[in-house]
Design a protein around this motif. Sequence first.
Motif, mmCIF file in Angstrom:
data_model
loop_
_atom_site.group_PDB
_atom_site.id
_atom_site.type_symbol
_atom_site.label_atom_id
_atom_site.label_comp_id
_atom_site.label_asym_id
_atom_site.label_seq_id
_atom_site.Cartn_x
_atom_site.Cartn_y
_atom_site.Cartn_z
ATOM 1 N N ARG A 38 0.831 -1.208 0.000
ATOM 2 C CA ARG A 38 0.000 0.000 0.000
ATOM 3 C C ARG A 38 0.860 1.251 0.000
ATOM 4 O O ARG A 38 0.534 2.249 -0.645
ATOM 5 N N ASP A 63 -3.204 -0.861 -3.120
ATOM 6 C CA ASP A 63 -4.087 -0.791 -1.962
ATOM 7 C C ASP A 63 -5.282 -1.676 -2.266
ATOM 8 O O ASP A 63 -6.117 -1.344 -3.108
ATOM 9 N N THR A 65 -7.931 -2.228 -0.786
ATOM 10 C CA THR A 65 -9.254 -1.682 -0.467
ATOM 11 C C THR A 65 -9.785 -0.774 -1.559
ATOM 12 O O THR A 65 -10.915 -0.295 -1.468
ATOM 13 N N SER A 66 -8.992 -0.543 -2.591
ATOM 14 C CA SER A 66 -9.379 0.350 -3.683
ATOM 15 C C SER A 66 -9.413 -0.408 -5.004
ATOM 16 O O SER A 66 -8.373 -0.866 -5.490
ATOM 17 N N GLY A 67 -10.595 -0.550 -5.566
ATOM 18 C CA GLY A 67 -10.697 -1.183 -6.868
ATOM 19 C C GLY A 67 -9.871 -0.455 -7.921
ATOM 20 O O GLY A 67 -9.262 -1.077 -8.786
ATOM 21 N N LYS A 68 -9.841 0.865 -7.820
ATOM 22 C CA LYS A 68 -9.046 1.659 -8.771
ATOM 23 C C LYS A 68 -7.567 1.339 -8.646
ATOM 24 O O LYS A 68 -6.872 1.179 -9.655
ATOM 25 N N SER A 69 -7.075 1.238 -7.422
ATOM 26 C CA SER A 69 -5.667 0.919 -7.209
ATOM 27 C C SER A 69 -5.321 -0.450 -7.784
ATOM 28 O O SER A 69 -4.276 -0.627 -8.423
ATOM 29 N N GLU A 72 -5.339 -0.228 -11.617
ATOM 30 C CA GLU A 72 -4.182 0.517 -12.124
ATOM 31 C C GLU A 72 -2.908 -0.315 -12.032
ATOM 32 O O GLU A 72 -2.054 -0.269 -12.917
ATOM 33 N N HIS A 109 -14.235 -2.602 7.767
ATOM 34 C CA HIS A 109 -12.818 -2.526 7.393
ATOM 35 C C HIS A 109 -12.218 -3.924 7.262
ATOM 36 O O HIS A 109 -11.459 -4.201 6.312
ATOM 37 N N ASP A 112 -13.425 -5.389 4.094
ATOM 38 C CA ASP A 112 -12.879 -4.673 2.944
ATOM 39 C C ASP A 112 -11.467 -5.156 2.619
ATOM 40 O O ASP A 112 -11.109 -5.338 1.448
ATOM 41 N N GLY A 117 -10.519 -7.360 -0.613
ATOM 42 C CA GLY A 117 -9.191 -7.196 -1.206
ATOM 43 C C GLY A 117 -8.853 -8.377 -2.092
ATOM 44 O O GLY A 117 -8.393 -8.218 -3.237
ATOM 45 N N ARG A 120 -11.071 -8.410 -5.204
ATOM 46 C CA ARG A 120 -10.637 -7.451 -6.231
ATOM 47 C C ARG A 120 -9.429 -7.970 -7.006
ATOM 48 O O ARG A 120 -9.371 -7.846 -8.236
#
Length: 233
Positions: A38, A63, A65-69, A72, A109, A112, A117, A120
């Motif tokens: 992260r 990260d 917890t972030s679908g975007k991360s 990417e 949390h 997530d 995680g 994803r």
Amino acid sequence: MSRQHARTALVTGGNRGIGLETCRQLSRAGLHVVLAARDLARGQEAARGLRGAGGTIRVEELDVTSGKSVRECARRLADADVEVDVLVNNAGVYPTDGFLSMSEETLDHALDVNLMGAFRTCRAFVPAMARRGYGRVVNVSSGLGAMTDNVPSPAAYGISKAALNALTLVVSSAAPPSVKVNAVCPGWVRTDMGGSWAPTSVEKGADTAVWLAQLPDSGPSGGFFRNRRPIDW
């Protein structure tokens, strides 16, 4: 495994504890390793101690917890022609609240990180494994989330790890036989999370995950393992 044909393994939460040791052992085995963290700076610092051990080490900011991360990271690897053959879902949190004192935010949390995680990253990398005809997914779970033991752990942790075990079964069923998907209980390990009094060394704690990451084509899928042996869900 020759260096020319070495597989590539991505390890989430790879900058410390079991994740870092998994990176070390996979690298020593000759795999190319993507150490995902992260915090990019912490990932780069951790990688300095691994380079030269075996396969190459690449550090990626990720990260879970972030679908975007996650997307990417997958896009950067694809652009660099890096194919992820092995996915070790190690990133996790360990909230210790009992159920009657646990907040909704604590459970959110834990789910997530520990469940979503892995969801994803599996969504990002397993389809390509299936298309290429090879893949290994290792979900770092815990016996504390085992239904047969009545999920005896702190509430949010146990619930999230039981859910991760369920995800393991779902993904293994969806994936073709060439993609092995398993969960591992590393035991109570001496890490920042496990504490200095834990009975299991980090080397031993990472061993079964590393074994599952390199299963032969005849190896199991849809299983839960500790010390390289199947255990009950």
